[in-house]
Design a protein around this motif. Structure first.
Motif, short mmCIF file in Angstrom:
data_model
loop_
_atom_site.label_atom_id
_atom_site.label_comp_id
_atom_site.label_asym_id
_atom_site.label_seq_id
_atom_site.Cartn_x
_atom_site.Cartn_y
_atom_site.Cartn_z
N GLN A 58 0.82 -1.21 0.00
CA GLN A 58 0.00 0.00 0.00
C GLN A 58 0.86 1.27 0.00
O GLN A 58 0.37 2.36 -0.31
CB GLN A 58 -0.95 0.02 1.20
CG GLN A 58 -1.85 -1.20 1.30
CD GLN A 58 -2.58 -1.49 0.00
OE1 GLN A 58 -3.24 -0.62 -0.57
NE2 GLN A 58 -2.47 -2.72 -0.47
N SER A 61 4.08 3.42 -3.47
CA SER A 61 4.12 4.66 -4.26
C SER A 61 3.92 5.84 -3.31
O SER A 61 3.74 5.66 -2.12
CB SER A 61 3.02 4.66 -5.33
OG SER A 61 1.76 4.54 -4.73
N ARG A 66 -1.53 6.19 -3.84
CA ARG A 66 -1.51 4.97 -3.05
C ARG A 66 -2.42 3.91 -3.68
O ARG A 66 -3.54 4.22 -4.09
CB ARG A 66 -2.01 5.24 -1.63
CG ARG A 66 -1.14 6.21 -0.83
CD ARG A 66 -0.25 5.46 0.12
NE ARG A 66 0.25 6.34 1.16
CZ ARG A 66 1.49 6.77 1.24
NH1 ARG A 66 2.36 6.44 0.28
NH2 ARG A 66 1.88 7.54 2.23
N PRO A 67 -1.99 2.64 -3.73
CA PRO A 67 -2.83 1.59 -4.31
C PRO A 67 -4.19 1.48 -3.63
O PRO A 67 -5.20 1.19 -4.29
CB PRO A 67 -1.99 0.32 -4.09
CG PRO A 67 -0.58 0.82 -4.11
CD PRO A 67 -0.63 2.15 -3.41
N TYR A 68 -4.23 1.70 -2.30
CA TYR A 68 -5.50 1.51 -1.60
C TYR A 68 -6.56 2.56 -1.94
O TYR A 68 -7.72 2.43 -1.55
CB TYR A 68 -5.30 1.42 -0.08
CG TYR A 68 -4.99 2.72 0.62
CD1 TYR A 68 -5.99 3.67 0.86
CD2 TYR A 68 -3.71 3.00 1.08
CE1 TYR A 68 -5.72 4.85 1.53
CE2 TYR A 68 -3.43 4.17 1.75
CZ TYR A 68 -4.43 5.10 1.98
OH TYR A 68 -4.15 6.27 2.64
N TYR A 70 -7.75 2.86 -4.77
CA TYR A 70 -8.51 2.28 -5.88
C TYR A 70 -9.14 0.93 -5.52
O TYR A 70 -8.53 0.14 -4.80
CB TYR A 70 -7.59 2.07 -7.09
CG TYR A 70 -6.88 3.31 -7.53
CD1 TYR A 70 -7.42 4.13 -8.51
CD2 TYR A 70 -5.65 3.66 -6.96
CE1 TYR A 70 -6.76 5.29 -8.91
CE2 TYR A 70 -4.99 4.83 -7.36
CZ TYR A 70 -5.56 5.63 -8.33
OH TYR A 70 -4.90 6.78 -8.71
N ASN A 73 -7.07 -2.31 -5.66
CA ASN A 73 -5.72 -1.75 -5.80
C ASN A 73 -5.34 -1.48 -7.25
O ASN A 73 -4.16 -1.45 -7.61
CB ASN A 73 -4.67 -2.66 -5.17
CG ASN A 73 -4.70 -2.61 -3.65
OD1 ASN A 73 -5.54 -1.94 -3.06
ND2 ASN A 73 -3.80 -3.31 -3.02
N ASN A 74 -6.35 -1.27 -8.10
CA ASN A 74 -6.11 -1.09 -9.53
C ASN A 74 -5.96 0.39 -9.87
O ASN A 74 -6.93 1.09 -10.17
CB ASN A 74 -7.26 -1.70 -10.34
CG ASN A 74 -7.05 -1.56 -11.84
OD1 ASN A 74 -5.97 -1.18 -12.29
ND2 ASN A 74 -8.08 -1.86 -12.60
N ALA A 75 -4.71 0.86 -9.84
CA ALA A 75 -4.43 2.28 -10.10
C ALA A 75 -4.66 2.67 -11.55
O ALA A 75 -4.64 3.85 -11.90
CB ALA A 75 -3.00 2.62 -9.69
#
Length: 201
Positions: A58, A61, A66-68, A70, A73-75
């Motif tokens: 998480q 980046s 942050r991945p969370y 999305y 975790n789909n940025a």
């Protein structure tokens, strides 16, 4: 403010200030506690190594992406930003707190401060979980206070004057959060001006 108190701030100022401080502290802490609860649910059943890997993922980046933020975790899916389960459920705490306040008593401004606070609370909850530290008082967390200006930048205007988060995207973010708010069960309304102002403090 009750009509009988108008023009008498000098007499009631200290009490009002104390009540305001307590209301803000309670609002912040409720969001902080929600983030911890949700992350505990998400990490439940994972072993120590899996928890560590998930949490580190998480933060791979910067705070800007942050991945969370999305779903899944789909940025790559920018339209879903700030609509993940973690963000939506934490952010929904704000709407849970204000749901009994009549619309005419609410600020028309976007609840940017509440979303910023939700993100700060989630970051803190991940760190606490990773380090096995008890939650404590989120309202007085210095790291969150220091990080707040950076997170606020996510919702400011770009150099060209356009909003970083469009009105349409805000609508989706708010709708995703409100989907987690329990239905109102009472006709009792609150006239707490502190919560109302804090929608965009």
């Amino acid at each position: 403010m009750p009509s009988e108190m108008k023009g008498q701030y000098s007499q009631f100022g200290s009490a009002i200030s104390e009540m305001a401080t307590e209301s803000l502290k309670g609002w912040r802490n409720s969001i902080g506690e929600a983030a911890i609860t949700i992350i505990d649910q998400i990490l439940d059943g994972k072993n120590e190594e899996e928890r560590k890997t998930f949490i580190e993922g998480q933060f791979k980046s910067t705070y800007q992406n942050r991945p969370y933020y999305y779903p899944e975790n789909n940025a790559e899916c920018y339209e879903g930003v700030f609509q993940s389960r973690i963000v939506s459920e934490t952010f929904s705490t704000h709407f849970e707190v204000i749901k009994n306040i009549p619309d005419y008593n609410r600020s028309a401004a976007l609840p940017k401060a509440a979303l910023v606070l939700s993100i700060l609370a989630i970051d803190r909850a991940f760190v606490l979980s990773q380090n096995g530290i008890s939650s404590g008082d989120f309202s007085s967390d210095q790291i969150a206070k220091d990080s707040s200006p950076m997170i606020h930048q996510l919702f400011e205007k770009k150099k060209d004057g356009k909003d970083r988060v469009t009105a349409q995207l805000w609508s989706r973010i708010i709708a995703a959060a409100k989907a987690h708010v329990k239905p109102q069960t009472s006709n009792i309304t609150s006239s707490n001006p502190i919560v109302r102002r804090e929608e965009d403090a």
